[in-house]
Design a protein around this motif. Structure first.
Motif, PDB file in Angstrom:
ATOM      1  N   ARG A  38       0.847  -1.192   0.000  1.00 27.04           N
ATOM      2  CA  ARG A  38       0.000   0.000   0.000  1.00 27.04           C
ATOM      3  C   ARG A  38       0.881   1.241   0.000  1.00 27.04           C
ATOM      4  NH1 ARG A  38       0.218   2.072   5.012  1.00 27.04           N
ATOM      5  NH2 ARG A  38       0.980   0.694   6.668  1.00 27.04           N
ATOM      6  N   SER A  39       0.281   2.364  -0.308  1.00 27.30           N
ATOM      7  CA  SER A  39       1.003   3.637  -0.316  1.00 27.30           C
ATOM      8  C   SER A  39       1.233   4.129   1.108  1.00 27.30           C
ATOM      9  CB  SER A  39       0.201   4.676  -1.094  1.00 27.30           C
ATOM     10  OG  SER A  39      -0.127   4.207  -2.384  1.00 27.30           O
ATOM     11  N   LEU A  40       2.038   5.168   1.250  1.00 28.15           N
ATOM     12  CA  LEU A  40       2.236   5.795   2.556  1.00 28.15           C
ATOM     13  C   LEU A  40       0.976   6.565   2.927  1.00 28.15           C
ATOM     14  CD1 LEU A  40       5.885   7.127   2.160  1.00 28.15           C
ATOM     15  CD2 LEU A  40       5.141   5.116   3.442  1.00 28.15           C
ATOM     16  N   TYR A  41       0.429   6.254   4.078  1.00 29.55           N
ATOM     17  CA  TYR A  41      -0.836   6.848   4.486  1.00 29.55           C
ATOM     18  C   TYR A  41      -0.610   8.209   5.142  1.00 29.55           C
ATOM     19  CZ  TYR A  41      -3.638   2.612   3.694  1.00 29.55           C
ATOM     20  OH  TYR A  41      -4.310   1.555   3.123  1.00 29.55           O
ATOM     21  N   GLU A  42      -1.617   9.072   4.985  1.00 31.67           N
ATOM     22  CA  GLU A  42      -1.680  10.316   5.733  1.00 31.67           C
ATOM     23  C   GLU A  42      -2.175   9.990   7.147  1.00 31.67           C
ATOM     24  OE1 GLU A  42      -0.830  13.304   4.539  1.00 31.67           O
ATOM     25  OE2 GLU A  42      -0.507  12.644   2.474  1.00 31.67           O
ATOM     26  N   GLY A 452      -1.838   8.371  -5.732  1.00 32.13           N
ATOM     27  CA  GLY A 452      -2.497   8.208  -7.024  1.00 32.13           C
ATOM     28  C   GLY A 452      -2.766   9.509  -7.747  1.00 32.13           C
ATOM     29  N   LEU A 453      -2.849  10.616  -7.010  1.00 34.53           N
ATOM     30  CA  LEU A 453      -3.057  11.932  -7.624  1.00 34.53           C
ATOM     31  C   LEU A 453      -1.742  12.599  -8.009  1.00 34.53           C
ATOM     32  CD1 LEU A 453      -5.821  13.487  -5.308  1.00 34.53           C
ATOM     33  CD2 LEU A 453      -6.125  12.607  -7.637  1.00 34.53           C
ATOM     34  N   TYR A 480       5.548  12.535  -2.702  1.00 30.97           N
ATOM     35  CA  TYR A 480       5.378  11.949  -4.031  1.00 30.97           C
ATOM     36  C   TYR A 480       5.613  12.963  -5.149  1.00 30.97           C
ATOM     37  CZ  TYR A 480       3.473   7.846  -1.697  1.00 30.97           C
ATOM     38  OH  TYR A 480       3.320   6.728  -0.913  1.00 30.97           O
ATOM     39  N   GLY A 481       5.422  14.252  -4.855  1.00 32.85           N
ATOM     40  CA  GLY A 481       5.693  15.283  -5.854  1.00 32.85           C
ATOM     41  C   GLY A 481       7.156  15.666  -5.920  1.00 32.85           C
TER      42      GLY A 481
END
Length: 568
Positions: A38-42, A452-453, A480-481
């Protein structure tokens, strides 16, 4: 009759190596498998990963930064470790989680060593295995938080205290190095709790000589050498650090509800059983098995039990009365409880196929079957209780889950008289739960992460483009940016850094009208991540601004990516 092996005989070393090898394999399977599932969660995971990434980018390993402003809420040890992981393995979700996985494994091995010293190697093996397979410890070993490194430091210090009592040479150094690791992970709380644990134990056991042996000037000097250089250096570079870190963060979190984390005293009472799942239904039997009797509580033969019990009770009591509470704060309570449960299992005789289960264990297995049945039947209710999870997310689990849980509950009940099922049943329930979590966790990415965004956007971003957050600050936008993010309307925990870092005025916009004017500039292309409701509110206001149109580029979960210019 075969002679008993001496304490340090080759057979004992081989046995210990075998036990530790088993625990390493167990942790490898449970903690390290599919780290990038899974991605890194907020907010926590993305926050701590970004601070570590900025250390690599800026080269500043003394002053932590978040979105390129100062961030002093936590000491830097976890950031350093994650940054080293990034350096070795590259910047990714998996390499960010390597740190909790690694230190979770070290903590399990320490529990084995402590259990062996307290009682025997079998108790250490069972204690480490129970800890590794307890639900909260397992899950937090796969989540990037500072708490797993803190937990390691606490267990190392407690191990050192007991080894010092046993008059080993390395014990006092383990104690002070553990305190240093705990401080550099989360500040004064960890060391303070451990020291008071030792004081309470000494007061009850009348072993005041232990405190004298722990006050070793060489070991204390090593602790100071590990901690003071960073504290002094960061204080010299940032005069505002001492007030914020020691006064506002430590005393403020402990004595006030300024962090908006105030919960009732009983907050952890329902959380602890869930944290100990699937062993929780066996704990009444385990605690009864180890109970020395009221008349024997403080007597020398039961000092191991007293030491571990004081550890668990003291930590749980303090965290319960503290003004600041979060679910994962209870993590340091799990190692002593795992050791107690492990000791009870180690005392069971006759772990052979066909052996009969004790009455207390049978009742625990009946309780586990009831819990499994209840959990399966409750699965269809999850979407009604949690708006982030829909029926579409669960899909076939709504049918398969209850059926599987019901079948498992029936099997556990029917096999409750077999001793081997006292271990096989909890682990089977845990395995099924982990499969459900593994299937469901990626489905939450759209709601708990902005990957994903933002990550696909990197292909079209130019140096002149600006990436922004509106209405809330999403840490993953920066991570991610891979660039600094403009924050509009609400910057929350970045406020202190905003006020104490130079050249930040262009990166923080408070009023909606000012942000709309910023977007109105025809020479500036801005990409914005916002919650859907915030976007709709801003879009409505933009209709009255000449020459400004907002283009919705992508919607993901409850968030949207939009821009003041079309992509093409």
């Amino acid at each position: 009759m075969k002679p008993r092996a001496k304490k340090n005989s080759p057979s004992n070393w081989q046995r210990d190596a075998l036990y530790m090898g088993f625990l390493l394999v167990l942790c490898g399977v449970l903690f390290f498998s599919m780290p990038g599932l899974r991605s890194l969660y907020e907010t926590d995971e993305a926050r701590y990963a970004e601070i570590a990434r900025e250390m690599l980018v800026t080269g500043d390993w003394v002053t932590p930064h978040l979105n390129y402003v100062k961030y002093f809420e936590k000491p830097p040890l976890t950031y350093w470790l994650v940054a080293i992981s990034f350096k070795l393995f590259g910047v990714s979700d998996a390499s960010a989680r390597f740190v909790p996985m690694f230190f979770g494994t070290l903590t399990v091995l320490l529990c084995f060593l402590l259990g062996r010293s307290l009682w025997d190697a079998r108790s250490g093996l069972w204690g480490g295995a129970v800890l590794a397979t307890s639900l909260m410890f397992l899950l937090l070993s796969r989540v990037l938080l500072v708490d797993m490194v803190l937990c390691f430091g606490i267990v190392l210090a407690v191990y050192g205290a007991w080894q010092t009592r046993q008059k080993t040479k390395h014990g006092v150094y383990a104690f002070w190095v553990g305190l240093a690791a705990a401080f550099l992970s989360k500040g004064l709380l960890g060391p303070g709790l451990v020291v008071l644990h030792v004081v309470i134990y000494c007061a009850l056991s009348r072993e005041w000589d232990l405190i004298k042996r722990l006050a070793d000037y060489k070991a204390m000097g090593l602790c100071a050498l590990l901690t003071l250089p960073w504290v002094i250096w960061v204080s010299l570079v940032n005069p505002e650090f001492f007030q914020f870190f020691f006064i506002d963060e430590h005393l403020g979190r402990l004595l006030t509800d300024r962090q908006q984390r105030q919960e009732p005293v009983w907050y952890y009472l329902p959380i602890l059983p869930a944290a100990l799942f699937p062993w929780v239904t066996l704990f009444p039997w385990g605690l009864k098995t180890l109970w020395p009797g009221k008349a024997n509580l403080l007597k020398p033969p039961h000092r191991s039990w007293l030491f571990v019990t004081v550890w668990a009770v003291w930590f749980f009591s303090f965290l319960s009365i503290s003004s600041s509470k979060m679910l994962h704060y209870i993590l340091p309570v799990l190692p002593p409880l795992g050791l107690l449960m492990g000791r009870a299992l180690a005392l069971v005789k006759g772990w052979k196929p066909g052996a009969e289960t004790q009455a207390g264990l049978r009742r625990g297995l009946v309780g586990l079957s009831v819990v499994a049945l209840a959990a399966g039947l409750a699965l269809p209710l999850v979407p009604a209780l949690n708006p982030d999870i829909t029926f579409d997310h669960l899909g076939g689990l709504l049918i398969v889950g209850p059926c599987l849980a019901t079948a498992l509950a029936v099997v556990i009940y029917l096999m409750r008289k077999k001793l081997i099922y006292a271990v096989a049943a909890p682990l089977s329930v845990l395995l099924i739960l982990l499969v459900v979590v593994a299937i469901g966790a990626p489905q939450l990415d759209d709601y708990r992460s902005v990957k994903g965004l933002v990550k696909p956007l990197r292909q079209v971003l130019t140096k002149s483009d600006i990436l922004a957050n509106y209405g809330d600050y999403y840490h993953g936008t920066v991570f991610y940016g891979e660039r600094r993010v403009l924050v509009a309307d609400n910057w929350g925990e970045l406020d202190f850094g905003r006020r104490h870092t130079s050249d930040t005025s262009d990166w923080f916009i408070k009023k909606d009208a000012d942000f709309l004017r910023f977007l109105q500039n025809p020479k500036r292309r801005v990409f914005v991540v916002a919650e859907i409701g915030a976007y709709k509110r801003l879009d409505k206001m933009a209709h009255g601004v000449p020459g400004l149109l907002l283009f919705k580029l992508k919607t993901l979960g409850d968030k949207v990516l939009f821009s003041n210019r079309p992509l093409n």
